[in-house]
Write a protein that holds these residues in place. Structure first.
Motif, PDB file in Angstrom:
ATOM      1  N   GLU A  16       0.919  -1.161   0.236  1.00 40.01           N
ATOM      2  CA  GLU A  16      -0.161   0.060   0.077  1.00 40.01           C
ATOM      3  C   GLU A  16       0.685   1.249   0.008  1.00 40.01           C
ATOM      4  O   GLU A  16       0.439   2.201  -0.698  1.00 40.01           O
ATOM      5  CB  GLU A  16      -1.105   0.145   1.143  1.00 40.01           C
ATOM      6  N   ARG A  17       1.815   1.335   1.028  1.00 38.51           N
ATOM      7  CA  ARG A  17       2.587   2.477   0.861  1.00 38.51           C
ATOM      8  C   ARG A  17       4.145   2.089   0.647  1.00 38.51           C
ATOM      9  O   ARG A  17       4.437   0.776   1.312  1.00 38.51           O
ATOM     10  CB  ARG A  17       2.652   3.211   2.219  1.00 38.51           C
ATOM     11  N   SER A  18       5.127   2.825   0.058  1.00 41.19           N
ATOM     12  CA  SER A  18       6.305   2.068  -0.324  1.00 41.19           C
ATOM     13  C   SER A  18       7.202   1.989   0.865  1.00 41.19           C
ATOM     14  O   SER A  18       8.149   1.145   1.291  1.00 41.19           O
ATOM     15  CB  SER A  18       7.239   3.120  -1.091  1.00 41.19           C
ATOM     16  N   SER A  19       6.876   2.767   2.186  1.00 47.20           N
ATOM     17  CA  SER A  19       7.471   2.651   3.514  1.00 47.20           C
ATOM     18  C   SER A  19       7.067   1.414   4.155  1.00 47.20           C
ATOM     19  O   SER A  19       7.750   0.789   5.102  1.00 47.20           O
ATOM     20  CB  SER A  19       6.977   3.701   4.453  1.00 47.20           C
ATOM     21  N   GLN A  20       6.070   0.479   3.890  1.00 42.92           N
ATOM     22  CA  GLN A  20       5.797  -0.654   4.265  1.00 42.92           C
ATOM     23  C   GLN A  20       6.498  -1.931   3.636  1.00 42.92           C
ATOM     24  O   GLN A  20       6.613  -2.970   3.926  1.00 42.92           O
ATOM     25  CB  GLN A  20       4.493  -1.073   4.129  1.00 42.92           C
ATOM     26  N   ALA A  21       7.520  -1.570   2.558  1.00 40.32           N
ATOM     27  CA  ALA A  21       7.876  -2.739   1.411  1.00 40.32           C
ATOM     28  C   ALA A  21       9.081  -3.569   2.272  1.00 40.32           C
ATOM     29  O   ALA A  21       8.910  -4.886   2.369  1.00 40.32           O
ATOM     30  CB  ALA A  21       8.494  -2.380   0.363  1.00 40.32           C
ATOM     31  N   ARG A  22       9.758  -3.056   3.286  1.00 37.77           N
ATOM     32  CA  ARG A  22      10.617  -3.657   3.840  1.00 37.77           C
ATOM     33  C   ARG A  22      10.093  -4.594   5.045  1.00 37.77           C
ATOM     34  O   ARG A  22      10.747  -5.665   5.104  1.00 37.77           O
ATOM     35  CB  ARG A  22      11.753  -2.879   4.517  1.00 37.77           C
ATOM     36  N   GLU A  23       9.178  -4.119   5.734  1.00 34.51           N
ATOM     37  CA  GLU A  23       8.651  -4.990   6.771  1.00 34.51           C
ATOM     38  C   GLU A  23       7.676  -5.853   6.227  1.00 34.51           C
ATOM     39  O   GLU A  23       8.024  -7.260   6.791  1.00 34.51           O
ATOM     40  CB  GLU A  23       7.802  -3.863   7.582  1.00 34.51           C
ATOM     41  N   VAL A  24       7.112  -6.084   5.082  1.00 36.41           N
ATOM     42  CA  VAL A  24       6.448  -6.954   4.377  1.00 36.41           C
ATOM     43  C   VAL A  24       7.282  -7.977   4.057  1.00 36.41           C
ATOM     44  O   VAL A  24       7.123  -9.111   4.310  1.00 36.41           O
ATOM     45  CB  VAL A  24       5.462  -6.428   3.262  1.00 36.41           C
ATOM     46  N   ALA A  25       8.668  -7.578   3.518  1.00 35.65           N
ATOM     47  CA  ALA A  25       9.532  -8.424   2.905  1.00 35.65           C
ATOM     48  C   ALA A  25      10.185  -9.185   3.896  1.00 35.65           C
ATOM     49  O   ALA A  25      10.369 -10.317   3.758  1.00 35.65           O
ATOM     50  CB  ALA A  25      10.552  -7.452   2.135  1.00 35.65           C
ATOM     51  N   GLU A  26      10.376  -8.567   5.213  1.00 34.98           N
ATOM     52  CA  GLU A  26      11.044  -9.413   6.307  1.00 34.98           C
ATOM     53  C   GLU A  26       9.889 -10.402   6.745  1.00 34.98           C
ATOM     54  O   GLU A  26      10.324 -11.437   7.236  1.00 34.98           O
ATOM     55  CB  GLU A  26      11.467  -8.459   7.356  1.00 34.98           C
ATOM     56  N   GLN A  27       8.706 -10.057   6.841  1.00 36.39           N
ATOM     57  CA  GLN A  27       7.566 -11.094   7.239  1.00 36.39           C
ATOM     58  C   GLN A  27       7.618 -12.372   6.250  1.00 36.39           C
ATOM     59  O   GLN A  27       7.607 -13.444   6.559  1.00 36.39           O
ATOM     60  CB  GLN A  27       6.335 -10.352   7.224  1.00 36.39           C
ATOM     61  N   LEU A  28       7.732 -11.899   4.902  1.00 34.62           N
ATOM     62  CA  LEU A  28       7.864 -12.941   3.812  1.00 34.62           C
ATOM     63  C   LEU A  28       9.146 -13.827   3.935  1.00 34.62           C
ATOM     64  O   LEU A  28       9.026 -15.149   3.981  1.00 34.62           O
ATOM     65  CB  LEU A  28       7.657 -12.165   2.461  1.00 34.62           C
ATOM     66  N   ALA A  29      10.201 -13.415   4.341  1.00 35.54           N
ATOM     67  CA  ALA A  29      11.382 -14.015   4.321  1.00 35.54           C
ATOM     68  C   ALA A  29      11.402 -14.966   5.568  1.00 35.54           C
ATOM     69  O   ALA A  29      12.183 -16.125   5.549  1.00 35.54           O
ATOM     70  CB  ALA A  29      12.415 -12.897   4.708  1.00 35.54           C
TER      71      ALA A  29
END
Length: 155
Positions: free
Chosen positions: A76-89
């Motif tokens: 939704e917001r580019s600032s969330q990308a790293r957090e979402v990626a870490e959850q996926l990882a």
């Protein structure tokens, strides 16, 4: 410990190891015209500096009952990308997670047996994560080239 760039000898050692990591230091040394101790020391240094990692990889060509699934994720917001990626990882099912440039923010890769398994995984585990706006998934069905040694740098 300061890291340094790979020189020509380091690169040739890595080339030999990337073809077959079980190649003996003695054989590599003979091919490169250096001592076995030189090869051993350089491999040790490159491992310590985390420039290389020697490991076994699965041959996806042997998995006839599985397909490589690419899951493209928009947040939704580019600032969330790293957090979402870490959850996926943190998900054991995913073997690759990267932040991307372009239309999608994240790419995740996994192995699935079929479209149904892929849909189940995406809907049950990914679309519910906070910040995920949408996903798009594709299956690799026939690999023309698959080189797990993707660490070569162009240029």
């Amino acid at each position: 410990m300061s890291k340094r760039r790979l020189d020509a000898v380091d690169k040739r050692i890595v080339e030999w190891l990337s073809r077959d990591a079980r190649t003996s230091n003695r054989h590599i040394a003979a091919e490169l015209g250096v001592t076995e101790g030189t090869v051993r020391a350089r491999i040790k240094r490159m491992e310590e500096e985390k420039l290389i990692r020697i490991t076994a990889v699965t041959n996806i060509d042997r998995f006839r009952d599985a397909a490589l699934a690419y899951i493209w994720i928009e947040v939704e917001r580019s600032s969330q990308a790293r957090e979402v990626a870490e959850q996926l990882a943190a998900m054991k099912e995913l073997g690759f997670v990267a932040l991307m440039m372009g239309r999608f923010d994240i790419l995740a890769i996994t192995m699935v047996r079929n479209y149904e398994d892929l849909a189940e995984f995406v809907h049950a585990r990914i679309t519910g994560l906070e910040g995920v706006r949408r996903t798009e998934s594709t299956l690799g069905v026939n690999f023309v080239k698959h080189d797990y040694r993707m660490a070569r740098i162009v240029g």
